[in-house]
Design an enzyme around this catalytic site. Structure first.
Site, short mmCIF file in Angstrom:
data_model
loop_
_atom_site.label_atom_id
_atom_site.label_comp_id
_atom_site.label_asym_id
_atom_site.label_seq_id
_atom_site.Cartn_x
_atom_site.Cartn_y
_atom_site.Cartn_z
CG ASP A 49 28.18 -13.12 48.43
OD1 ASP A 49 27.88 -12.24 49.25
OD2 ASP A 49 28.36 -14.30 48.75
CE1 TYR A 73 21.78 -7.94 51.65
CE2 TYR A 73 20.71 -7.20 49.64
CZ TYR A 73 21.38 -6.92 50.82
OH TYR A 73 21.64 -5.62 51.16
CG PHE A 113 24.83 -2.70 48.98
CD1 PHE A 113 25.17 -3.05 50.28
CD2 PHE A 113 25.86 -2.37 48.10
CE1 PHE A 113 26.50 -3.06 50.69
CE2 PHE A 113 27.18 -2.37 48.50
CZ PHE A 113 27.51 -2.72 49.80
CG HIS A 153 30.24 -3.48 54.49
ND1 HIS A 153 28.97 -3.81 54.90
CD2 HIS A 153 30.36 -3.94 53.21
CE1 HIS A 153 28.34 -4.44 53.92
NE2 HIS A 153 29.16 -4.53 52.89
#
Length: 317
Positions: free
Chosen positions: A150, A152, A163, A275
């Site tokens: 989702d 920031y 990202f 991740h």
């Protein structure tokens, strides 16, 4: 039309007058034909997360609403009852020619729901940037899909791309690790800006599975219904004629896409790792390598070249 003027659902049965005013105000409508309006919204005013569906004949005072525990059930109900999707539903870009009618309708409803929620909460990204990833990377240009979670949740950070953050915003830890790996992998300079717009413009679809988030509340819109829409987008990506590499960083991205027939589809492949978050970037698990040292950028380009496609220019400076 139910003349009893009841609002009927699996969790409640109310008259229209008993429906909370906030619910009435937030229900969004769009025409499906000259005589009928269809409403569908996400709501938790009834003490549970429900999707509401209703039909109202123009000029009539009677309303009939049905509540569903998931967006999928509500959309399936509408499809089964042969209601037309509003002509104005859609994203207004090239994806409209590829997405299902249900997905376009859901996108419009969710967008309107988010617009209503902004009256009481700070939500990111801005309304105009919700579908920015799809606007910047049309279907025919997609060569890589990077799946995020989702946006920031800090003020000014989210810009509609997974990202990515706006120019001038401090680079988040996960993105710092992405830039470090980019430098280690390809020797690219580490940029001072975290804006990944150039990647999107070069064919990298940077797609979160939830397209909005409330300020300071990560995951707050994860159950709003965005996942159903995003799955439709990813399904389109699997069916595109050109080669596509799916980049799956972290357990969430892998689990979200596990039902997609990527490996069974012509010229579609995926790569995965942990991740890039500082908590997991150095730690692999089983057959899944750690993000740091996984060389995802060169591997993506190797796979694209092997499938006869042009590699991505990953440089940002």
């Amino acid at each position: 039309m139910d003349s009893s003027n009841k609002v009927m659902g699996k969790a409640a049965m109310w008259t229209w007058d008993e429906v909370p005013e906030a619910t009435k105000c937030q229900i969004k409508a769009y025409l499906t034909d000259p005589d009928t309006r269809v409403y569908i919204k996400y709501n938790n005013d009834m003490g549970a997360d429900l999707w509401l569906y209703s039909v109202v004949v123009e000029g009539a005072q009677d309303f009939w609403l049905d509540a569903f525990p998931t967006a999928n059930e509500a959309v399936d109900y509408i499809r089964r009852h042969h209601l037309k999707v509003a002509k104005e539903a859609g994203l207004g870009n090239a994806w409209d020619d590829y997405l299902s009618d249900e997905a376009k309708m859901l996108a419009r409803v969710l967008s309107e729901c988010i617009a209503a929620k902004r009256k009481d909460a700070e939500i990111y990204p801005p309304q105009y940037a919700i579908f920015r990833a799809l606007a910047l990377t049309p279907p025919e240009a997609v060569r890589v899909v990077i799946v995020g979670q989702d946006p920031y949740h800090g003020r000014g950070e989210a810009n509609g791309l997974a990202f990515s953050v706006n120019h001038g915003i401090k680079i988040p830890p996960s993105l710092r690790n992405i830039f470090k790996e980019l430098h280690s992998d390809l020797g690219c300079g580490i940029p001072q800006s975290g804006d990944l717009t150039p990647w999107a413009e070069r064919g990298v679809l940077l797609l979160n599975t939830a397209l909005t988030v409330e300020s300071g509340k990560p995951g707050s819109h994860s159950k709003l219904g965005w996942q159903m829409f995003v799955r439709d987008v990813l399904d389109v990506c699997v069916r595109l004629p050109q080669p596509v590499v799916f980049v799956l960083w972290g357990n969430y991205a892998r689990s979200f896409t596990e039902e997609l027939p990527i490996a069974e589809s012509p010229n579609k492949v995926y790569i995965c790792s942990s991740h890039p978050s500082p908590f997991s970037a150095m730690r692999g698990s089983g057959d899944t390598p750690a993000f740091m040292g996984s060389c995802p950028f060169s591997e993506t380009n190797r796979l694209l070249s092997h499938m006869g496609a042009e590699p991505i220019d990953w440089s940002l400076i």
